[in-house]
Design a protein around this motif. Structure first.
Motif, mmCIF file in Angstrom:
data_model
loop_
_atom_site.group_PDB
_atom_site.id
_atom_site.type_symbol
_atom_site.label_atom_id
_atom_site.label_comp_id
_atom_site.label_asym_id
_atom_site.label_seq_id
_atom_site.Cartn_x
_atom_site.Cartn_y
_atom_site.Cartn_z
ATOM 1 N N THR A 49 0.820 -1.211 0.000
ATOM 2 C CA THR A 49 0.000 0.000 0.000
ATOM 3 C C THR A 49 0.853 1.260 0.000
ATOM 4 O O THR A 49 0.367 2.326 -0.377
ATOM 5 N N ILE A 52 1.189 3.955 -2.994
ATOM 6 C CA ILE A 52 0.314 5.103 -3.246
ATOM 7 C C ILE A 52 1.055 6.415 -3.003
ATOM 8 O O ILE A 52 0.655 7.465 -3.508
ATOM 9 N N ILE A 55 1.865 8.839 -5.867
ATOM 10 C CA ILE A 55 0.801 9.696 -6.401
ATOM 11 C C ILE A 55 0.312 10.663 -5.332
ATOM 12 O O ILE A 55 0.088 11.855 -5.606
ATOM 13 N N HIS A 56 0.180 10.169 -4.113
ATOM 14 C CA HIS A 56 -0.406 10.968 -3.035
ATOM 15 C C HIS A 56 0.454 12.174 -2.675
ATOM 16 O O HIS A 56 -0.055 13.306 -2.580
ATOM 17 N N SER A 59 0.642 14.912 -5.407
ATOM 18 C CA SER A 59 -0.659 15.580 -5.512
ATOM 19 C C SER A 59 -0.865 16.547 -4.361
ATOM 20 O O SER A 59 -1.385 17.662 -4.551
ATOM 21 N N ILE A 102 -7.226 14.693 -6.037
ATOM 22 C CA ILE A 102 -6.471 13.443 -6.143
ATOM 23 C C ILE A 102 -5.787 13.125 -4.820
ATOM 24 O O ILE A 102 -5.734 11.967 -4.380
ATOM 25 N N CYS A 103 -5.267 14.150 -4.164
ATOM 26 C CA CYS A 103 -4.634 13.963 -2.862
ATOM 27 C C CYS A 103 -5.622 13.386 -1.856
ATOM 28 O O CYS A 103 -5.305 12.424 -1.138
ATOM 29 N N ALA A 105 -8.488 11.770 -2.470
ATOM 30 C CA ALA A 105 -8.946 10.443 -2.879
ATOM 31 C C ALA A 105 -7.875 9.382 -2.613
ATOM 32 O O ALA A 105 -8.155 8.318 -2.047
ATOM 33 N N SER A 106 -6.628 9.667 -3.010
ATOM 34 C CA SER A 106 -5.556 8.699 -2.785
ATOM 35 C C SER A 106 -5.267 8.535 -1.300
ATOM 36 O O SER A 106 -4.930 7.430 -0.845
ATOM 37 N N ILE A 109 -7.879 6.139 0.050
ATOM 38 C CA ILE A 109 -7.570 4.764 -0.351
ATOM 39 C C ILE A 109 -6.418 4.216 0.479
ATOM 40 O O ILE A 109 -6.425 3.039 0.882
ATOM 41 N N TRP A 110 -5.441 5.047 0.765
ATOM 42 C CA TRP A 110 -4.300 4.655 1.573
ATOM 43 C C TRP A 110 -4.707 4.473 3.045
ATOM 44 O O TRP A 110 -4.239 3.577 3.739
#
Length: 239
Positions: A49, A52, A55-56, A59, A102-103, A105-106, A109-110
């Motif tokens: 995990t 991520i 991307i996180h 963002s 995006i920050c 959302a990611s 998810i994280w």
């Protein structure tokens, strides 16, 4: 700074710089994400995990950096009346909002496997959500100002006032008890291993290039609309 205030001079530079930034950003981002997904090892505690992060973190950086750019452009507009400052601020708002979303959302998810929940109302997450709403408010206010022909100073003042949230986001994990981990990168060094730090730095640079290219493309589009509207007005006056 005022040397770039001439729209024709700016467009000459932006015409070649826009695709250069986008291409460089896509190459760097693709390479770093490929390494992050398939080359970097799983982290000892978080497992796969942790990927991520590639991307996180970029963002989050660009979500905050976007509003910082809006605040700087707003200050330049208010103090020096730079003719391209308002256009730069408006062009930055949408990509900044996209990266802030995006920050969030990611991060959710994280957070689900790391914290056992999609969302917690701690300082970092809440202040980042406030930033996204500030972006929405700025975009709506700028569109209303352009539509009604009102002064852009109100929009610029909003851009400056909203910058108060940036240090709150940055220091939130230090000021309040939070599930969110403290900063891994500080002026004193890095808590990240090189196999994560290097591709993360490349990904952040690549995303930043893409962000810059999108902002320049949006500035060119806004200038084209302004110039087209000016030509229509001149023709209407001539008729």
């Amino acid at each position: 700074m005022h040397g770039f205030a001439n729209p024709a001079r700016f467009l000459r530079i932006a015409r070649w710089l826009t695709p250069a930034l986008l291409l460089a950003g896509l190459v760097l981002t693709s390479g770093s994400l490929a390494w992050g997904l398939f080359g970097a090892p799983a982290e000892r505690l978080q497992g796969d995990t942790v990927r991520i992060v590639f991307i996180h973190v970029p963002s989050a950086w660009l979500g905050m950096g976007g509003w910082t750019a809006i605040a700087v452009a707003s200050l330049v507009e208010l103090v020096w009346r730079h003719p391209l400052a308002a256009i730069a601020a408006r062009a930055t708002a949408v990509p900044g909002a996209v990266f802030a979303a995006i920050c969030l959302a990611s991060g959710s998810i994280w957070g689900r496997p790391a914290w056992g929940t999609w969302w917690v109302w701690d300082g970092r997450l809440t202040s980042m959500l406030v930033l996204l709403f500030l972006y929405f408010g700025y975009i709506a206010l700028a569109q209303a100002s352009d539509r009604e022909g009102a002064s852009s100073r109100i929009v610029a003042i909003f851009g400056l006032v909203g910058a108060v949230n940036i240090p709150i986001i940055h220091f939130s994990v230090l000021w309040w008890n939070s599930l969110h981990q403290p900063p891994s990168l500080t002026t004193g060094g890095s808590a990240m291993a090189a196999e994560f730090l290097i591709p993360l730095a490349v990904a952040t640079l690549g995303f930043s290039f893409i962000f810059g290219g999108v902002v320049l493309a949006r500035m060119r589009a806004i200038l084209a609309d302004v110039q087209a509207e000016a030509r229509l007005r001149r023709r209407a006056l001539e008729d």
